[in-house]
Design an enzyme around this catalytic site. Sequence first.
Site, PDB file in Angstrom:
ATOM      1  N   ASP A  30      -7.218  -2.456   3.739  1.00 17.81           N
ATOM      2  CA  ASP A  30      -5.839  -2.099   4.125  1.00 17.81           C
ATOM      3  C   ASP A  30      -5.664  -2.072   5.645  1.00 17.81           C
ATOM      4  O   ASP A  30      -4.931  -1.227   6.181  1.00 17.81           O
ATOM      5  CB  ASP A  30      -5.462  -0.728   3.509  1.00 17.81           C
ATOM      6  CG  ASP A  30      -5.541  -0.740   1.992  1.00 17.81           C
ATOM      7  OD1 ASP A  30      -5.180  -1.764   1.386  1.00 17.81           O
ATOM      8  OD2 ASP A  30      -5.972   0.271   1.411  1.00 17.81           O
ATOM      9  N   HIS A  36       0.849  -1.198   0.000  1.00 17.08           N
ATOM     10  CA  HIS A  36       0.000   0.000   0.000  1.00 17.08           C
ATOM     11  C   HIS A  36       0.886   1.250   0.000  1.00 17.08           C
ATOM     12  O   HIS A  36       1.831   1.346   0.792  1.00 17.08           O
ATOM     13  CB  HIS A  36      -0.910   0.004   1.229  1.00 17.08           C
ATOM     14  CG  HIS A  36      -1.861   1.157   1.228  1.00 17.08           C
ATOM     15  ND1 HIS A  36      -2.975   1.186   0.417  1.00 17.08           N
ATOM     16  CD2 HIS A  36      -1.853   2.337   1.899  1.00 17.08           C
ATOM     17  CE1 HIS A  36      -3.607   2.328   0.595  1.00 17.08           C
ATOM     18  NE2 HIS A  36      -2.954   3.051   1.484  1.00 17.08           N
TER      19      HIS A  36
HETATM   20  C1  GRF Z   1       1.334   0.455  -6.216  1.00 17.40           C
HETATM   21  O1  GRF Z   1       1.597   1.809  -5.936  1.00 17.40           O
HETATM   22  C2  GRF Z   1       0.720  -0.209  -5.022  1.00 17.40           C
HETATM   23  O2  GRF Z   1       1.108   0.346  -3.812  1.00 17.40           O
HETATM   24  C3  GRF Z   1      -0.756   0.023  -5.218  1.00 17.40           C
HETATM   25  O3  GRF Z   1      -0.941  -0.085  -6.611  1.00 17.40           O
HETATM   26  C4  GRF Z   1       0.261   0.292  -7.287  1.00 17.40           C
HETATM   27  C5  GRF Z   1       0.581  -0.784  -8.279  1.00 17.40           C
HETATM   28  O4  GRF Z   1       1.631  -0.410  -9.128  1.00 17.40           O
HETATM   29  N1  GRF Z   1      -1.516  -0.932  -4.444  1.00 17.40           N
HETATM   30  P1  GRF Z   1       2.219  -1.449 -10.185  1.00 17.40           P
HETATM   31  O5  GRF Z   1       1.069  -1.980 -11.024  1.00 17.40           O
HETATM   32  O6  GRF Z   1       2.922  -2.532  -9.429  1.00 17.40           O
HETATM   33  O7  GRF Z   1       3.156  -0.648 -11.033  1.00 17.40           O
END
Ligand code: GRF
Length: 221
Positions: free
Chosen positions: A157, A121
């Site tokens: 979360d 998160h």
């Molecule tokens: C990340 O910032 C994560 O924290 C959130 O969604 C985003 C996913 O990014 N839950 P990616 O698809 O891994 O680039």
Amino acid sequence: MDRRSFPRPVRPGQFRVAVLASGTGTNLQAILDKVHGRDGIEVVAVASNNREAIALERAAAAGIETDVFDRPSYPDREARDYAIAEWLAKRRVDLIVLAGYMELMSSAFVARFRNRIVNVHPALLPSFPGLAAVQQALDHGVKVTGVTVHFVDEGVDSGPIIVQRAVEVPPSREWQELEDRIHAVEHELLPEVVRLIAAGSVRVDGDNARVVTVAPDSSGR
Ligand code: GRF
């Protein structure tokens, strides 16, 4: 004090990881680059709710089995999560990583894989849970935000926190600059947590299931 390691590998010697992702999949890529194929860790399955997810292309390029479980194919979330759970169980996964998976898991799914699901998160929980956490932090005017990797429970979360790392809000207060900083930290932290869990170094306190301890790493890394 009773301390239990989570999760226990289904079979000794190999630690089987599944990743669920909805979008770009840069966190999946970090896991593939940094821990897949090392120390007995194998990413064996990648699933998405979104058939356009670039994460699926990244998995396919790495030769990993993929599947899509999209909303229109199921009557409700319970039915879809049951299908995902059966797919994962058949692949005997030890750990399920939610890496930008933009769906809440049903309580039956969480119960079936209790302490075997982790999520990354982009904020220091319990601040700024839910969607648009980076924007929430900017709107609140915080000077420091960060990244949390936590076990998934039935809430949003809200599960036990495994690791957190702070990220300073840049002077520009621009979303893209902060997002880039947060992503860079996620790409370090999430693979590290997978490695620590696979090594049996992550434990839940028997007296207070919210408290997760991470043992010093015997590998020296
Ligand atoms: C990340 O910032 C994560 O924290 C959130 O969604 C985003 C996913 O990014 N839950 P990616 O698809 O891994 O680039």
